[in-house]
Write an enzyme that holds these catalytic residues in place. Sequence first.
Site, PDB file in Angstrom:
ATOM      1  N   HIS A   1       0.904  -1.223   0.307  1.00  0.00           N
ATOM      2  CA  HIS A   1       0.186  -0.028  -0.205  1.00  0.00           C
ATOM      3  C   HIS A   1       0.610   1.475   0.239  1.00  0.00           C
ATOM      4  O   HIS A   1       0.132   2.632  -0.309  1.00  0.00           O
ATOM      5  CB  HIS A   1      -0.330  -0.008   1.789  1.00  0.00           C
ATOM      6  CG  HIS A   1      -2.143  -1.788   1.053  1.00  0.00           C
ATOM      7  ND1 HIS A   1      -3.188  -0.679   0.381  1.00  0.00           N
ATOM      8  CD2 HIS A   1      -1.724  -2.366   1.380  1.00  0.00           C
ATOM      9  CE1 HIS A   1      -4.296  -1.579   0.865  1.00  0.00           C
ATOM     10  NE2 HIS A   1      -3.237  -2.918   0.756  1.00  0.00           N
TER      11      HIS A   1
ATOM     12  N   ASP B   1       3.643   9.527  -1.291  1.00  0.00           N
ATOM     13  CA  ASP B   1       2.551   8.790  -1.011  1.00  0.00           C
ATOM     14  C   ASP B   1       1.796   7.484  -1.437  1.00  0.00           C
ATOM     15  O   ASP B   1       1.616   7.865  -2.997  1.00  0.00           O
ATOM     16  CB  ASP B   1       0.523   9.380  -0.402  1.00  0.00           C
ATOM     17  CG  ASP B   1       0.273   9.153   0.333  1.00  0.00           C
ATOM     18  OD1 ASP B   1       0.363   7.987   1.126  1.00  0.00           O
ATOM     19  OD2 ASP B   1      -0.264  10.447   1.099  1.00  0.00           O
TER      20      ASP B   1
HETATM   21  C1  GDG Z   1      -1.681   3.691   3.524  1.00  0.00           C
HETATM   22  C2  GDG Z   1      -0.881   4.695   2.427  1.00  0.00           C
HETATM   23  C3  GDG Z   1      -3.009   4.173   0.336  1.00  0.00           C
HETATM   24  C4  GDG Z   1      -7.956  10.152   8.172  1.00  0.00           C
HETATM   25  N1  GDG Z   1      -8.555  10.812   9.552  1.00  0.00           N
HETATM   26  C5  GDG Z   1      -9.606  10.485   9.938  1.00  0.00           C
HETATM   27  C6  GDG Z   1     -10.074   9.539   8.839  1.00  0.00           C
HETATM   28  N2  GDG Z   1      -9.610   9.005   8.007  1.00  0.00           N
HETATM   29  C7  GDG Z   1      -8.861   8.044   7.044  1.00  0.00           C
HETATM   30  C8  GDG Z   1      -9.071   8.698   5.331  1.00  0.00           C
HETATM   31  C9  GDG Z   1      -8.773   7.729   5.058  1.00  0.00           C
HETATM   32  C10 GDG Z   1      -7.785   7.138   5.472  1.00  0.00           C
HETATM   33  O1  GDG Z   1      -8.170   7.658   6.945  1.00  0.00           O
HETATM   34  C11 GDG Z   1      -6.212   7.752   4.900  1.00  0.00           C
HETATM   35  O2  GDG Z   1      -6.045   6.654   3.800  1.00  0.00           O
HETATM   36  P1  GDG Z   1      -4.903   7.427   3.096  1.00  0.00           P
HETATM   37  O3  GDG Z   1      -5.133   6.484   1.497  1.00  0.00           O
HETATM   38  O4  GDG Z   1      -4.510   8.996   3.012  1.00  0.00           O
HETATM   39  O5  GDG Z   1      -3.193   7.553   4.339  1.00  0.00           O
HETATM   40  P2  GDG Z   1      -2.554   5.851   4.880  1.00  0.00           P
HETATM   41  O6  GDG Z   1      -3.223   6.041   5.753  1.00  0.00           O
HETATM   42  O7  GDG Z   1      -1.087   6.648   5.029  1.00  0.00           O
HETATM   43  O8  GDG Z   1      -2.679   4.383   3.671  1.00  0.00           O
HETATM   44  C12 GDG Z   1      -2.102   5.314   0.864  1.00  0.00           C
HETATM   45  C13 GDG Z   1      -3.237   3.750   1.503  1.00  0.00           C
HETATM   46  O9  GDG Z   1      -2.791   2.772   2.555  1.00  0.00           O
HETATM   47  C14 GDG Z   1      -4.869   2.548   0.858  1.00  0.00           C
HETATM   48  O10 GDG Z   1      -3.530   1.884   0.348  1.00  0.00           O
HETATM   49  O11 GDG Z   1      -3.573   5.482  -0.010  1.00  0.00           O
HETATM   50  O12 GDG Z   1      -0.814   5.986   0.540  1.00  0.00           O
HETATM   51  O13 GDG Z   1      -0.123   5.343   2.667  1.00  0.00           O
HETATM   52  O14 GDG Z   1      -9.524   6.451   4.292  1.00  0.00           O
HETATM   53  O15 GDG Z   1     -10.688   9.217   5.564  1.00  0.00           O
HETATM   54  N3  GDG Z   1     -11.412   8.374   9.581  1.00  0.00           N
HETATM   55  C15 GDG Z   1     -12.253   9.174  10.592  1.00  0.00           C
HETATM   56  N4  GDG Z   1     -11.791  10.622  11.128  1.00  0.00           N
HETATM   57  C16 GDG Z   1     -10.334  10.852  10.871  1.00  0.00           C
HETATM   58  O16 GDG Z   1     -10.485  12.000  11.402  1.00  0.00           O
HETATM   59  N5  GDG Z   1     -13.366   8.448  10.420  1.00  0.00           N
END
Ligand code: GDG
Length: 469
Positions: A153, A361
């Site tokens: 990921h 990312d």
């Molecule tokens: C890894 C990779 C890749 C955030 N704040 C809150 C909240 N979130 C949720 C967001 C989103 C998720 O967390 C974060 O996903 P990301 O993709 O932005 O980043 P990572 O956590 O680093 O994830 C990344 C991912 O895996 C999937 O393959 O895209 O590149 O680093 O869904 O909405 N959710 C809630 N409250 C918050 O305050 N409920």
Amino acid sequence: MSRLIVISNRVSAGGGSAGGLAVALTAALRKNGGIWFGWSGEQTDEFTGHINFQIEDGVRTATIDLEEQDIDEYYNGYANRTLWPLFHYRIDLAEYERSFAGGYARVNERFADTVLPLVEPTDLIWVQDYHMLPLGEKLRARGVRNRIGCFLHIPWPPRRLLMTLPEARELVESLFAYDVLGFHTDEWLESFVSFVRDELGGTVGDDNVAHWNGRALQLVACPVGIDAQEFSMLAASETAQQTYTRVRESAVGRTLMVGVDRLDYSKGLEERFLGYERFLTETPKARKEVVLLQIAPPSRGAVESYQRIRNTLEGLAGRINGEHAWLDWVPIRYVNHGYPRDVLAGVYRASKIGLVTPLRDGMNLVAKEYVAAQDPEDPGVLILSRFAGAAVQLTDAILVNPHSAEEISDAMRQALAMPLDERKRRWQRMMRSVQDEDVMWWLDRFTAALEGRDDAPQPEVPQNLVVLR
Ligand code: GDG
């Protein structure tokens, strides 16, 4: 499709508050049957291999507890102090300790030992992410002959950076135990290919099959998506609408810019604040017309680099607010806790500018959620880092180099001035990509490759992608 055994560091079956990824994996497991296996997040005095079975949202989950030393060396150590920084190009933060590498190997053995009795001969095994890269090899050593795939990921680092890891070679060699290895983008896949060719002396054909030491490994670039439909529905929910109204009212006519990120140095929060500071200094006219809302729930608080970034950001937000705030206006609202997904959807919709500026990312799902939550008649503008995997698909965002405060500042001015018809045009194209290449599309493509089917849906390649490659 055969039964699936999904193995990941943590298990989060269920819909509701869980992310799109958890929703998709839950849907797949419910449809095909199977088990979701991982660490419970709990500590035990002595590892016994005891498995706690549960049914969550129609899915069978199996979790194990780990010892304190395991958690220190494997999770806080090798996963989050070695691999995470290195794979995000931060060798300045990566810590190379033999005890971490030992703990990582030990926990992967423990996972292999405990999951082994649960595996049936026709199961497909799908390992998720960097916590468990050597698990395929550990399973093969225990006689598992099933199809096994692994999806990463996070980015795959360039060869010369990866070479700084003392165990680089054996780590990559261990990946040849898998049948399929998935990345979000071609860029990450190509970095992997470069290591295989130049360091291992393996070969990779036009079909993206890597060959080394008599093993064949299918490589796939398969960008993860969100459940776009679910997210648009969340944005229309009552909670989201209430949040929308509340947030808009609190901005008293000013344009809201929003960032939502786990508090992590890879997300470029410090650089984002500096870019905003530059904007405030350079654009006195627009100054009091905007507010930046940054939601940053803390993560991995046991790791020192995460404590440092937290302190840095607090200092920076304080300095910027101290310098620029006025009697009735504070430029940055910095919030250190998380919100339910429907609240987030309302916040995204209320914000006319979405800021997603990671330094690096794998994909970034927030960018896609921001797009899915917009009002089609009055959509906001996404400012997106070129260094997020999502930039390959969301080419109609304003793409920026997040290291440049000037580019961030310019992008903010461009977004504020963007006419409605241009906003709509850009949003419609981004929304099409978010809808067409959603999380179920990702799931189908990866599992088709894992099953060895050749009918996997292919990505639609936008014209301008050629330049990006
Ligand atoms: C890894 C990779 C890749 C955030 N704040 C809150 C909240 N979130 C949720 C967001 C989103 C998720 O967390 C974060 O996903 P990301 O993709 O932005 O980043 P990572 O956590 O680093 O994830 C990344 C991912 O895996 C999937 O393959 O895209 O590149 O680093 O869904 O909405 N959710 C809630 N409250 C918050 O305050 N409920």
